[in-house]
Design a protein around this motif. Structure first.
Motif, PDB file in Angstrom:
ATOM      1  N   ASP A 191      86.143 -15.777 -10.528  1.00 38.09           N
ATOM      2  CA  ASP A 191      84.821 -15.886 -11.153  1.00 38.09           C
ATOM      3  C   ASP A 191      84.889 -15.657 -12.654  1.00 38.09           C
ATOM      4  O   ASP A 191      84.168 -16.297 -13.431  1.00 38.09           O
ATOM      5  N   ALA A 192      85.744 -14.724 -13.087  1.00 36.17           N
ATOM      6  CA  ALA A 192      85.885 -14.457 -14.525  1.00 36.17           C
ATOM      7  C   ALA A 192      86.449 -15.680 -15.246  1.00 36.17           C
ATOM      8  O   ALA A 192      85.955 -16.078 -16.314  1.00 36.17           O
ATOM      9  N   VAL A 193      87.481 -16.282 -14.672  1.00 35.39           N
ATOM     10  CA  VAL A 193      88.057 -17.507 -15.248  1.00 35.39           C
ATOM     11  C   VAL A 193      87.002 -18.609 -15.265  1.00 35.39           C
ATOM     12  O   VAL A 193      86.828 -19.334 -16.256  1.00 35.39           O
ATOM     13  N   GLN A 194      86.288 -18.730 -14.160  1.00 31.32           N
ATOM     14  CA  GLN A 194      85.240 -19.742 -14.055  1.00 31.32           C
ATOM     15  C   GLN A 194      84.129 -19.502 -15.071  1.00 31.32           C
ATOM     16  O   GLN A 194      83.557 -20.442 -15.622  1.00 31.32           O
ATOM     17  N   MET A 198      82.770 -22.181 -17.668  1.00 37.87           N
ATOM     18  CA  MET A 198      81.356 -22.563 -17.596  1.00 37.87           C
ATOM     19  C   MET A 198      80.630 -22.353 -18.917  1.00 37.87           C
ATOM     20  O   MET A 198      79.762 -23.140 -19.291  1.00 37.87           O
ATOM     21  N   PHE A 199      80.968 -21.290 -19.624  1.00 36.01           N
ATOM     22  CA  PHE A 199      80.331 -21.016 -20.905  1.00 36.01           C
ATOM     23  C   PHE A 199      80.607 -22.160 -21.887  1.00 36.01           C
ATOM     24  O   PHE A 199      79.713 -22.660 -22.569  1.00 36.01           O
ATOM     25  N   GLY A 200      81.878 -22.592 -21.934  1.00 39.92           N
ATOM     26  CA  GLY A 200      82.243 -23.702 -22.812  1.00 39.92           C
ATOM     27  C   GLY A 200      81.628 -25.017 -22.383  1.00 39.92           C
ATOM     28  O   GLY A 200      81.166 -25.816 -23.214  1.00 39.92           O
ATOM     29  N   VAL A 201      81.583 -25.246 -21.070  1.00 40.25           N
ATOM     30  CA  VAL A 201      81.042 -26.503 -20.552  1.00 40.25           C
ATOM     31  C   VAL A 201      79.536 -26.605 -20.812  1.00 40.25           C
ATOM     32  O   VAL A 201      79.022 -27.696 -21.081  1.00 40.25           O
ATOM     33  N   TRP A 288      76.917  -7.518 -22.609  1.00 35.19           N
ATOM     34  CA  TRP A 288      77.417  -8.883 -22.746  1.00 35.19           C
ATOM     35  C   TRP A 288      76.987  -9.845 -21.640  1.00 35.19           C
ATOM     36  O   TRP A 288      76.876 -11.049 -21.884  1.00 35.19           O
ATOM     37  N   THR A 289      76.711  -9.347 -20.452  1.00 36.61           N
ATOM     38  CA  THR A 289      76.329 -10.264 -19.369  1.00 36.61           C
ATOM     39  C   THR A 289      75.058 -11.049 -19.695  1.00 36.61           C
ATOM     40  O   THR A 289      75.033 -12.282 -19.548  1.00 36.61           O
ATOM     41  N   PRO A 290      73.964 -10.405 -20.159  1.00 34.83           N
ATOM     42  CA  PRO A 290      72.774 -11.190 -20.525  1.00 34.83           C
ATOM     43  C   PRO A 290      73.033 -12.169 -21.669  1.00 34.83           C
ATOM     44  O   PRO A 290      72.390 -13.231 -21.730  1.00 34.83           O
ATOM     45  N   ILE A 291      73.962 -11.831 -22.567  1.00 38.87           N
ATOM     46  CA  ILE A 291      74.280 -12.736 -23.681  1.00 38.87           C
ATOM     47  C   ILE A 291      74.966 -13.994 -23.154  1.00 38.87           C
ATOM     48  O   ILE A 291      74.596 -15.125 -23.503  1.00 38.87           O
ATOM     49  N   PHE A 292      75.986 -13.811 -22.301  1.00 36.95           N
ATOM     50  CA  PHE A 292      76.678 -14.960 -21.708  1.00 36.95           C
ATOM     51  C   PHE A 292      75.681 -15.854 -20.963  1.00 36.95           C
ATOM     52  O   PHE A 292      75.668 -17.081 -21.127  1.00 36.95           O
ATOM     53  N   LEU A 293      74.852 -15.230 -20.132  1.00 36.60           N
ATOM     54  CA  LEU A 293      73.908 -16.001 -19.322  1.00 36.60           C
ATOM     55  C   LEU A 293      72.847 -16.669 -20.183  1.00 36.60           C
ATOM     56  O   LEU A 293      72.545 -17.857 -20.013  1.00 36.60           O
ATOM     57  N   GLY A 294      72.277 -15.922 -21.139  1.00 38.99           N
ATOM     58  CA  GLY A 294      71.200 -16.455 -21.967  1.00 38.99           C
ATOM     59  C   GLY A 294      71.614 -17.672 -22.771  1.00 38.99           C
ATOM     60  O   GLY A 294      70.898 -18.684 -22.812  1.00 38.99           O
ATOM     61  N   ILE A 295      72.779 -17.606 -23.424  1.00 40.39           N
ATOM     62  CA  ILE A 295      73.252 -18.744 -24.229  1.00 40.39           C
ATOM     63  C   ILE A 295      73.479 -19.966 -23.339  1.00 40.39           C
ATOM     64  O   ILE A 295      73.100 -21.097 -23.686  1.00 40.39           O
ATOM     65  N   SER A 296      74.077 -19.766 -22.175  1.00 47.00           N
ATOM     66  CA  SER A 296      74.350 -20.885 -21.266  1.00 47.00           C
ATOM     67  C   SER A 296      73.056 -21.529 -20.786  1.00 47.00           C
ATOM     68  O   SER A 296      72.942 -22.760 -20.710  1.00 47.00           O
ATOM     69  N   LEU A 297      72.063 -20.696 -20.465  1.00 48.32           N
ATOM     70  CA  LEU A 297      70.794 -21.236 -19.974  1.00 48.32           C
ATOM     71  C   LEU A 297      70.055 -22.016 -21.052  1.00 48.32           C
ATOM     72  O   LEU A 297      69.418 -23.039 -20.768  1.00 48.32           O
ATOM     73  N   ALA A 350      81.363 -23.780 -11.529  1.00 47.42           N
ATOM     74  CA  ALA A 350      80.028 -23.245 -11.274  1.00 47.42           C
ATOM     75  C   ALA A 350      79.746 -23.154  -9.778  1.00 47.42           C
ATOM     76  O   ALA A 350      79.170 -22.171  -9.296  1.00 47.42           O
ATOM     77  N   GLY A 351      80.158 -24.180  -9.042  1.00 46.21           N
ATOM     78  CA  GLY A 351      79.946 -24.159  -7.595  1.00 46.21           C
ATOM     79  C   GLY A 351      80.831 -23.159  -6.889  1.00 46.21           C
ATOM     80  O   GLY A 351      80.377 -22.388  -6.039  1.00 46.21           O
ATOM     81  N   MET A 352      82.105 -23.145  -7.256  1.00 43.26           N
ATOM     82  CA  MET A 352      83.053 -22.251  -6.584  1.00 43.26           C
ATOM     83  C   MET A 352      82.733 -20.783  -6.821  1.00 43.26           C
ATOM     84  O   MET A 352      82.877 -19.955  -5.915  1.00 43.26           O
TER      85      MET A 352
END
Length: 505
Positions: A191-194, A198-201, A288-297, A350-352
């Motif tokens: 999940d960490a690798v994913q 996912m952040f870049g994608v 950092w978790t909300p930052i990763f999620l917020g930018i991606s969303l 994202a799916g895995m």
């Protein structure tokens, strides 16, 4: 040979990514065999940065990158507000639930969400709460897994011309294999690798419409007014950029709550708190978790609306009724093999990430929280039987994915509504309220589950005025009120002071 020449970059990148996931699962195979605590919660020794990325990646699944991104093709940029709601609940989850859940589950030696209920509420009803919550997990999870597999299969069909049924089998089978091998260790590290991918994608996918149309001005011009038809058959006009014109705020709020609240109630998210190794790691993840999620969303939630600029009238007429295929269409229309390869790998990730998280949860729920409770088994049988059940459940999910019950957004939103209404009152009450009782927890779970099912199947879609009122709204309110009232009316069922001191002090 012609097929390989056309798709070789995407195939190679996807193969490398899949091989990496399988390697991680195999690498942790021996470590995961060392006992139930290792297989279920990775011995609570995972670094904060891994947990942070794992929480982000499992929260932003193909539901987000394909389903939510695609449905904004129908609802316009108004749908981007969904990202704000989700990020808010991510902050709530880490600030209010994470630290206390890590502390209490370690004190109670809890390995799953159902056994947390059992150990926290400690009474004659505790086993019943544990078994009921495990059944709720098995029921709600199947909707979620079908939605995730459906999204990945559509992308493989659009980009690689892989038949839908083969794509669904590939995503489910590969994820099941590495999860069975390495347990929670492989789930969290993959999940960490994913999460990194996912952040870049997310950023890359947002760039596609702007590159295709030649810049920001051209994109804005193409979506500010369009002759494309809405799902109702009327011209969209300026609906893509006017808030609430194509979708009601009440519907945005309902879906936002049902999926956003999964972060404060769904076992696949909450189990991450069990595995974090120390307070320093917890503080890192809280930030950092909300930052990763917020930018991606921000990048993906309104993406479908931008794709209108890439479509002809005929293409738009098809996609408005098939929004789960919008992202695959966008990549296929952009026709850049490298970009498609990276994005397909990211969408696979994202799916895995979400499938792996729920596969292990359903295995532990059935074997450890139902079978082992009703008919105790030797400890050395728990892990092998968990592995067998994960495989059987994945096969059932595959069959249902061939005949999905709804679109991605509705499938995952219904699952989220069930978890939020059934679990959040009992979880939050267990973490914060010494006066919460077993009867309050049990009653709130039953009410949350029943109101979800009754509202969705008996009322919501039978009355036009109720269609935009998602089941999460009445179900959560009734469940929360039930927990408070029943707990207050059953004061004599509170655990003894010694137990409460062990949990809270």
């Amino acid at each position: 040979m012609d097929y390989f020449k056309e798709h070789y970059i995407t195939l190679i990148l996807t193969a490398v990514y899949v091989a990496g996931c399988l390697y991680i699962g195999w690498h942790f195979k021996k470590k995961a065999k060392r006992g139930v605590e290792g297989y279920f919660v990775a011995k609570r020794e995972i670094p904060g940065w891994v947990i942070s990325l794992a929480f982000f990646s499992t929260s932003a699944s193909t539901n987000t990158y394909i389903g939510q991104a695609g449905i904004s093709f129908q609802y316009g940029l108004s749908w981007a507000w969904m990202g704000l709601i989700w990020t808010f609940f991510c902050v709530i989850s880490w600030q209010l639930l994470g630290p206390r859940m890590r502390y209490q589950t370690a004190r109670l030696k809890s390995f799953t969400i159902p056994d947390y209920f059992h150990l926290r509420y400690k009474s004659s009803l505790a086993k019943s709460i544990r078994v009921l919550s495990a059944f709720i997990i098995l029921f709600a999870t199947i909707w979620y897994m079908v939605g995730i597999a459906k999204g990945c299969a559509h992308v493989l069909t659009s980009v690689l011309d892989v038949p839908y049924e083969y794509g669904a089998f590939a995503i489910i089978f590969i994820t099941c294999v590495y999860t069975i091998w390495g347990g929670m260790y492989s789930v969290l590290w993959t999940d960490a690798v994913q999460g990194i991918i996912m952040f870049g994608v997310a950023i890359l996918m947002l760039m596609v419409p702007f590159i295709y149309l030649g810049g920001v001005d051209n994109v804005l011009e193409s979506i500010s007014y369009t002759e494309h038809l809405s799902k109702s058959g009327k011209p969209i006009g300026n609906g893509l950029v006017v808030f609430g014109k194509l979708v009601s705020f009440l519907y945005i709020l309902g879906i936002g709550l049902s999926i956003g609240m999964k972060q404060i109630s769904e076992p696949k998210n909450l189990i991450r708190f069990y595995s974090i190794n120390n307070a320093k790691s917890m503080r890192f993840a809280m930030i950092w978790t909300p930052i990763f999620l917020g930018i991606s969303l921000v990048c993906v939630m309104g993406l479908g609306a931008l794709v209108h600029g890439m479509t002809s009238v005929e293409e738009a007429n098809y996609l408005i009724n098939n929004t789960d295929e919008v992202i695959g269409f966008m990549l296929n229309k952009f026709d850049n093999k490298l970009v498609s390869g990276i994005c397909v790998a990211g969408l696979f990730a994202a799916g895995m990430s979400s499938l792996a998280s729920v596969i292990i949860i359903i295995g532990t729920a059935f074997v450890n929280d139902i079978w082992h409770v009703l008919k105790p088994m030797p400890v050395n049988k728990i892990i092998p039987r968990t592995k067998w059940f994960m495989g059987i459940y994945c096969l059932m999910v595959y069959v249902l994915t061939l005949y999905p019950m709804a679109g991605i957004v509705e499938l995952t939103a219904f699952a989220g509504a069930v978890f939020a209404a059934s679990f959040f009152p009992a979880i939050f009450g267990g973490l914060y309220f010494k006066w919460g009782t077993d009867l309050g927890a049990l009653a709130s779970m039953v009410v949350g589950m029943l109101v979800n099912i009754i509202w969705r199947f008996a009322f919501r879609f039978k009355y036009a005025e109720l269609e935009d009122i998602h089941e999460i709204i009445p179900a959560f309110l009734f469940s929360l009120i039930t927990y408070v009232l029943v707990s207050l009316l059953s004061k004599k069922r509170r655990p003894d002071q010694k137990h409460l001191a062990n949990v809270f002090d």
